[in-house]
Design a protein around this motif. Structure first.
Motif, PDB file in Angstrom:
ATOM      1  N   ARG A 121      63.556  65.214  29.360  1.00  0.00           N
ATOM      2  CA  ARG A 121      62.404  64.401  29.726  1.00  0.00           C
ATOM      3  C   ARG A 121      62.110  64.468  31.230  1.00  0.00           C
ATOM      4  NH1 ARG A 121      61.223  60.563  25.652  1.00  0.00           N
ATOM      5  NH2 ARG A 121      61.120  61.757  23.730  1.00  0.00           N
ATOM      6  N   VAL A 122      60.819  64.390  31.537  1.00  0.00           N
ATOM      7  CA  VAL A 122      60.332  64.303  32.915  1.00  0.00           C
ATOM      8  C   VAL A 122      59.498  63.032  33.013  1.00  0.00           C
ATOM      9  CG1 VAL A 122      58.967  65.377  34.734  1.00  0.00           C
ATOM     10  CG2 VAL A 122      60.240  66.823  33.121  1.00  0.00           C
ATOM     11  N   LEU A 123      59.879  62.125  33.901  1.00  0.00           N
ATOM     12  CA  LEU A 123      59.120  60.906  34.137  1.00  0.00           C
ATOM     13  C   LEU A 123      58.387  61.044  35.467  1.00  0.00           C
ATOM     14  CD1 LEU A 123      61.736  58.202  33.092  1.00  0.00           C
ATOM     15  CD2 LEU A 123      59.990  59.311  31.693  1.00  0.00           C
ATOM     16  N   VAL A 124      57.110  60.689  35.471  1.00  0.00           N
ATOM     17  CA  VAL A 124      56.276  60.834  36.672  1.00  0.00           C
ATOM     18  C   VAL A 124      55.636  59.497  37.007  1.00  0.00           C
ATOM     19  CG1 VAL A 124      54.290  62.001  37.703  1.00  0.00           C
ATOM     20  CG2 VAL A 124      55.815  63.263  36.154  1.00  0.00           C
ATOM     21  N   HIS A 125      55.922  58.987  38.197  1.00  0.00           N
ATOM     22  CA  HIS A 125      55.312  57.744  38.626  1.00  0.00           C
ATOM     23  C   HIS A 125      53.970  58.008  39.306  1.00  0.00           C
ATOM     24  CE1 HIS A 125      55.388  53.772  41.015  1.00  0.00           C
ATOM     25  NE2 HIS A 125      55.119  53.506  39.748  1.00  0.00           N
ATOM     26  N   ASP A 126      53.059  57.065  39.180  1.00  0.00           N
ATOM     27  CA  ASP A 126      51.700  57.164  39.727  1.00  0.00           C
ATOM     28  C   ASP A 126      50.893  58.267  39.066  1.00  0.00           C
ATOM     29  OD1 ASP A 126      52.237  55.042  41.412  1.00  0.00           O
ATOM     30  OD2 ASP A 126      52.985  56.342  42.991  1.00  0.00           O
ATOM     31  N   ALA A 127      51.292  58.656  37.882  1.00  0.00           N
ATOM     32  CA  ALA A 127      50.469  59.590  37.098  1.00  0.00           C
ATOM     33  C   ALA A 127      49.198  58.857  36.676  1.00  0.00           C
ATOM     34  CB  ALA A 127      51.239  60.062  35.868  1.00  0.00           C
ATOM     35  N   PHE A 128      48.091  59.533  36.768  1.00  0.00           N
ATOM     36  CA  PHE A 128      46.781  58.972  36.422  1.00  0.00           C
ATOM     37  C   PHE A 128      46.424  57.772  37.310  1.00  0.00           C
ATOM     38  CE2 PHE A 128      48.764  60.601  32.456  1.00  0.00           C
ATOM     39  CZ  PHE A 128      48.056  61.783  32.391  1.00  0.00           C
ATOM     40  N   SER A 129      47.053  57.696  38.491  1.00  0.00           N
ATOM     41  CA  SER A 129      46.677  56.724  39.512  1.00  0.00           C
ATOM     42  C   SER A 129      46.482  57.413  40.858  1.00  0.00           C
ATOM     43  CB  SER A 129      47.749  55.639  39.662  1.00  0.00           C
ATOM     44  OG  SER A 129      47.735  54.747  38.581  1.00  0.00           O
ATOM     45  N   THR A 134      47.582  63.529  39.662  1.00  0.00           N
ATOM     46  CA  THR A 134      46.769  63.803  38.475  1.00  0.00           C
ATOM     47  C   THR A 134      46.215  65.217  38.485  1.00  0.00           C
ATOM     48  OG1 THR A 134      46.180  61.461  38.337  1.00  0.00           O
ATOM     49  CG2 THR A 134      44.817  63.007  37.095  1.00  0.00           C
ATOM     50  N   LEU A 135      45.787  65.706  39.646  1.00  0.00           N
ATOM     51  CA  LEU A 135      45.332  67.093  39.731  1.00  0.00           C
ATOM     52  C   LEU A 135      46.469  68.050  39.386  1.00  0.00           C
ATOM     53  CD1 LEU A 135      43.049  67.110  42.915  1.00  0.00           C
ATOM     54  CD2 LEU A 135      42.354  67.168  40.507  1.00  0.00           C
ATOM     55  N   GLY A 136      47.678  67.709  39.837  1.00  0.00           N
ATOM     56  CA  GLY A 136      48.836  68.537  39.498  1.00  0.00           C
ATOM     57  C   GLY A 136      49.100  68.571  38.007  1.00  0.00           C
ATOM     58  N   ILE A 137      48.920  67.437  37.346  1.00  0.00           N
ATOM     59  CA  ILE A 137      49.094  67.379  35.898  1.00  0.00           C
ATOM     60  C   ILE A 137      48.035  68.225  35.196  1.00  0.00           C
ATOM     61  CG2 ILE A 137      48.925  65.848  33.882  1.00  0.00           C
ATOM     62  CD1 ILE A 137      50.229  63.664  35.638  1.00  0.00           C
ATOM     63  N   GLU A 175      43.389  60.347  29.201  1.00  0.00           N
ATOM     64  CA  GLU A 175      43.765  59.421  30.274  1.00  0.00           C
ATOM     65  C   GLU A 175      42.810  59.488  31.467  1.00  0.00           C
ATOM     66  OE1 GLU A 175      45.812  57.291  29.717  1.00  0.00           O
ATOM     67  OE2 GLU A 175      47.475  58.009  28.478  1.00  0.00           O
ATOM     68  N   LEU A 176      41.900  60.465  31.488  1.00  0.00           N
ATOM     69  CA  LEU A 176      41.057  60.643  32.668  1.00  0.00           C
ATOM     70  C   LEU A 176      40.133  59.463  32.956  1.00  0.00           C
ATOM     71  CD1 LEU A 176      40.228  64.452  32.578  1.00  0.00           C
ATOM     72  CD2 LEU A 176      42.050  63.232  33.790  1.00  0.00           C
ATOM     73  N   PRO A 177      39.549  58.800  31.946  1.00  0.00           N
ATOM     74  CA  PRO A 177      38.752  57.612  32.279  1.00  0.00           C
ATOM     75  C   PRO A 177      39.565  56.537  32.989  1.00  0.00           C
ATOM     76  CG  PRO A 177      38.222  58.375  30.076  1.00  0.00           C
ATOM     77  CD  PRO A 177      39.427  59.161  30.517  1.00  0.00           C
ATOM     78  N   TRP A 178      40.816  56.345  32.579  1.00  0.00           N
ATOM     79  CA  TRP A 178      41.681  55.366  33.233  1.00  0.00           C
ATOM     80  C   TRP A 178      41.976  55.789  34.665  1.00  0.00           C
ATOM     81  CZ3 TRP A 178      47.015  54.759  34.720  1.00  0.00           C
ATOM     82  CH2 TRP A 178      47.427  53.426  34.848  1.00  0.00           C
ATOM     83  N   TRP A 179      42.178  57.084  34.879  1.00  0.00           N
ATOM     84  CA  TRP A 179      42.402  57.620  36.220  1.00  0.00           C
ATOM     85  C   TRP A 179      41.183  57.387  37.110  1.00  0.00           C
ATOM     86  CZ3 TRP A 179      40.326  62.680  37.931  1.00  0.00           C
ATOM     87  CH2 TRP A 179      40.721  62.996  39.231  1.00  0.00           C
ATOM     88  N   LEU A 180      39.990  57.673  36.595  1.00  0.00           N
ATOM     89  CA  LEU A 180      38.776  57.468  37.374  1.00  0.00           C
ATOM     90  C   LEU A 180      38.605  55.991  37.731  1.00  0.00           C
ATOM     91  CD1 LEU A 180      36.339  59.855  35.478  1.00  0.00           C
ATOM     92  CD2 LEU A 180      37.256  60.166  37.786  1.00  0.00           C
ATOM     93  N   ARG A 181      38.956  55.115  36.798  1.00  0.00           N
ATOM     94  CA  ARG A 181      38.897  53.679  37.064  1.00  0.00           C
ATOM     95  C   ARG A 181      39.835  53.312  38.202  1.00  0.00           C
ATOM     96  NH1 ARG A 181      43.111  49.531  36.551  1.00  0.00           N
ATOM     97  NH2 ARG A 181      42.092  47.541  36.090  1.00  0.00           N
TER      98      ARG A 181
END
Length: 209
Positions: A121-129, A134-137, A175-181
């Motif tokens: 497993r890989v856990l990523v903090h601040d993903a989609f924030s 997010t660009l890296g993802i 998840e992109l709408p949540w990121w844009l928000r």
């Protein structure tokens, strides 16, 4: 999510944490890992500067680990993750990325997945924030053949070293709408428009992490 993932470590396993700061997440990981006789390697250069704190932050990190009684379950690697990785040889069982949030550093940190087993497993903090994360993802995970998106808890995203299918990729796009928000709220906060941010459900002076 950090604690639960650390509880699934194999006996004697290894967690690599990129970005430790004052040790809050390190304590969570170590508290769970020690029950599995596992170990946490905390990677943080503790560079000087207003944003990072340098030696004073490192002192607080070490104090907090001692206060929590988990010092014996943690090894500090005081270096940049991008410099430590090329010479690394030790296998890992869990990777937690919460380092520098620019696109280039995050993209390099994802390369640590090479030391994980299949299904690791890989856990990523601040993903989609974070814009950089997010660009890296989008660039390095959305089209990857060896990393699938599992789920998230707020801005903590969980990925698995496995071949993704179309549904896995579509969940990332979902998840992109949540990121844009979240990005929009950050802009509003910097413009001192907190009342407008409240209209989007964010009633806090802090970024939506």
């Amino acid at each position: 999510m950090l604690y639960d993932e650390a509880l699934t470590l194999p006996p004697g396993g290894t967690v690599l944490e990129i970005g430790s700061h004052q040790g809050r997440s390190t304590v969570v990981l170590a508290d769970a890992a020690r029950g599995r006789d596992a170990h946490v390697i905390a990677v943080d250069p503790f560079v000087e500067g207003k944003l990072f704190g340098g030696q004073s932050t490192r002192s607080r990190f070490e104090h907090n680990l001692a206060e929590a009684g988990v010092t014996d379950a943690v090894t500090l690697l005081a270096d940049y993750s991008t410099r430590a990785r090329p010479g690394w040889t030790r296998p890992l069982d869990l990777l937690y990325i919460d380092g520098k949030h620019d696109y280039w550093t995050f993209a390099d940190d994802l390369r640590w997945k090479a030391f994980l087993p299949e299904g690791g497993r890989v856990l990523v903090h601040d993903a989609f924030s974070s814009i950089g994360v997010t660009l890296g993802i989008l660039v390095h995970v959305l089209f990857a053949r060896d990393l699938r998106y599992v789920d998230r808890s707020d801005s903590m995203a969980r990925f698995e070293k496995a071949r993704p299918d179309l549904r896995d990729r579509m969940r990332i796009l979902g998840e992109l709408p949540w990121w844009l928000r979240n990005v929009g709220i950050k802009v509003l906060l910097r413009l001192r428009l907190r009342p407008v941010a409240r209209l989007f459900g964010h009633d806090s002076p802090y970024d939506p992490y």
